[in-house]
Design a protein around this motif. Structure first.
Motif, PDB file in Angstrom:
ATOM      1  N   PRO A  75       0.797  -1.227   0.000  1.00  0.00           N
ATOM      2  CA  PRO A  75       0.000   0.000   0.000  1.00  0.00           C
ATOM      3  C   PRO A  75       0.827   1.273   0.000  1.00  0.00           C
ATOM      4  O   PRO A  75       1.904   1.341   0.578  1.00  0.00           O
ATOM      5  CB  PRO A  75      -0.809  -0.116   1.295  1.00  0.00           C
ATOM      6  N   GLU A  76       0.244   2.251  -0.666  1.00  0.00           N
ATOM      7  CA  GLU A  76       0.753   3.621  -0.650  1.00  0.00           C
ATOM      8  C   GLU A  76      -0.370   4.475  -0.068  1.00  0.00           C
ATOM      9  O   GLU A  76      -1.489   4.460  -0.588  1.00  0.00           O
ATOM     10  CB  GLU A  76       1.077   4.078  -2.071  1.00  0.00           C
ATOM     11  N   THR A  77      -0.095   5.180   1.011  1.00  0.00           N
ATOM     12  CA  THR A  77      -1.114   6.018   1.635  1.00  0.00           C
ATOM     13  C   THR A  77      -1.146   7.385   0.960  1.00  0.00           C
ATOM     14  O   THR A  77      -0.114   7.902   0.524  1.00  0.00           O
ATOM     15  CB  THR A  77      -0.872   6.184   3.138  1.00  0.00           C
ATOM     16  N   ILE A  78      -2.365   7.925   0.891  1.00  0.00           N
ATOM     17  CA  ILE A  78      -2.564   9.209   0.226  1.00  0.00           C
ATOM     18  C   ILE A  78      -3.206  10.167   1.232  1.00  0.00           C
ATOM     19  O   ILE A  78      -4.248   9.862   1.810  1.00  0.00           O
ATOM     20  CB  ILE A  78      -3.458   9.042  -1.020  1.00  0.00           C
ATOM     21  N   TYR A  79      -2.536  11.291   1.437  1.00  0.00           N
ATOM     22  CA  TYR A  79      -3.026  12.317   2.354  1.00  0.00           C
ATOM     23  C   TYR A  79      -3.452  13.526   1.540  1.00  0.00           C
ATOM     24  O   TYR A  79      -2.897  13.764   0.472  1.00  0.00           O
ATOM     25  CB  TYR A  79      -1.917  12.709   3.339  1.00  0.00           C
ATOM     26  N   PRO A  80      -4.399  14.298   1.978  1.00  0.00           N
ATOM     27  CA  PRO A  80      -5.107  14.242   3.252  1.00  0.00           C
ATOM     28  C   PRO A  80      -6.370  13.368   3.210  1.00  0.00           C
ATOM     29  O   PRO A  80      -7.102  13.308   4.193  1.00  0.00           O
ATOM     30  CB  PRO A  80      -5.482  15.706   3.503  1.00  0.00           C
ATOM     31  N   SER A  81      -6.609  12.670   2.109  1.00  0.00           N
ATOM     32  CA  SER A  81      -7.853  11.905   1.970  1.00  0.00           C
ATOM     33  C   SER A  81      -7.899  10.634   2.812  1.00  0.00           C
ATOM     34  O   SER A  81      -8.951  10.017   2.941  1.00  0.00           O
ATOM     35  CB  SER A  81      -8.072  11.524   0.502  1.00  0.00           C
ATOM     36  N   HIS A  82      -6.755  10.229   3.372  1.00  0.00           N
ATOM     37  CA  HIS A  82      -6.674   8.983   4.156  1.00  0.00           C
ATOM     38  C   HIS A  82      -7.171   7.794   3.334  1.00  0.00           C
ATOM     39  O   HIS A  82      -7.870   6.922   3.837  1.00  0.00           O
ATOM     40  CB  HIS A  82      -7.430   9.101   5.490  1.00  0.00           C
TER      41      HIS A  82
END
Length: 180
Positions: A75-82
């Protein structure tokens, strides 16, 4: 502090008391259980995190996936959408340290659509026998699981198993739990 936060802290405190030897041995036993499941055997693409203590150690899973020719998606996390998305991972690929010290794929790694992931190994802190989970508090997996239609499994130490805790309407239970 919420009931979920209290339980998260309690379980994390218990897990952090595991010795390195016990942690590795139990993680290896869980990985061996996983390799015997029909879900693992049928999967050609496996979604899995690059774990960090005290999560169940995923290095055994990564090694077996590579040995058996499975595609590994991390996984790659995407901010600010969480939110998060998965990318192909090969040992030695460039990784980027994100929040909380998580190692994630570089944005140049090949994107893997949810429909391509045959088996998703779902991390968490605590689980009920029905597969409901308390994660690490960011809601990333809750959002991802809402649209994911493949097989899900969680590997957990017995300290993480709970008979009950309140879940919320957006919670999606994990389909199979493997416990050691």
């Amino acid at each position: 502090m919420s009931e979920k936060a209290n339980l998260r802290n309690l379980v994390m405190d218990q897990l952090e008391k595991l010795s390195k030897e016990d942690y590795d041995a139990r993680s290896y036993e869980l990985a061996k259980q996983l390799f015997q499941t029909p879900e693992w055997q049928a999967a050609s693409c496996v979604g899995v995190t690059l774990s960090r203590f005290p999560e169940v150690n995923t290095r055994f899973i990564l090694a077996e996936a590579k040995k058996t020719g499975k595609t590994i998606a991390i996984p790659e996390t995407i901010y600010p959408s969480h939110t998060m998305q998965f990318r192909v991972y090969e040992k030695g690929d460039q990784l980027i340290e994100k929040k909380f010290g998580l190692m994630e794929p570089a944005p140049t790694a090949q994107l893997v659509e949810a429909a391509q992931i045959d088996l998703l190994i779902v991390p968490g802190v605590a689980y009920t026998e029905e597969g409901h989970r308390i994660g690490f508090g960011g809601g990333f997996y809750d959002r991802y699981l809402a649209a994911y239609e493949g097989k899900t499994v969680a590997l957990l130490f017995h300290e993480q198993s709970r008979h009950f805790f309140p879940n919320e309407k957006h919670d999606v239970p994990v389909q199979k739990l493997l416990v050691n």
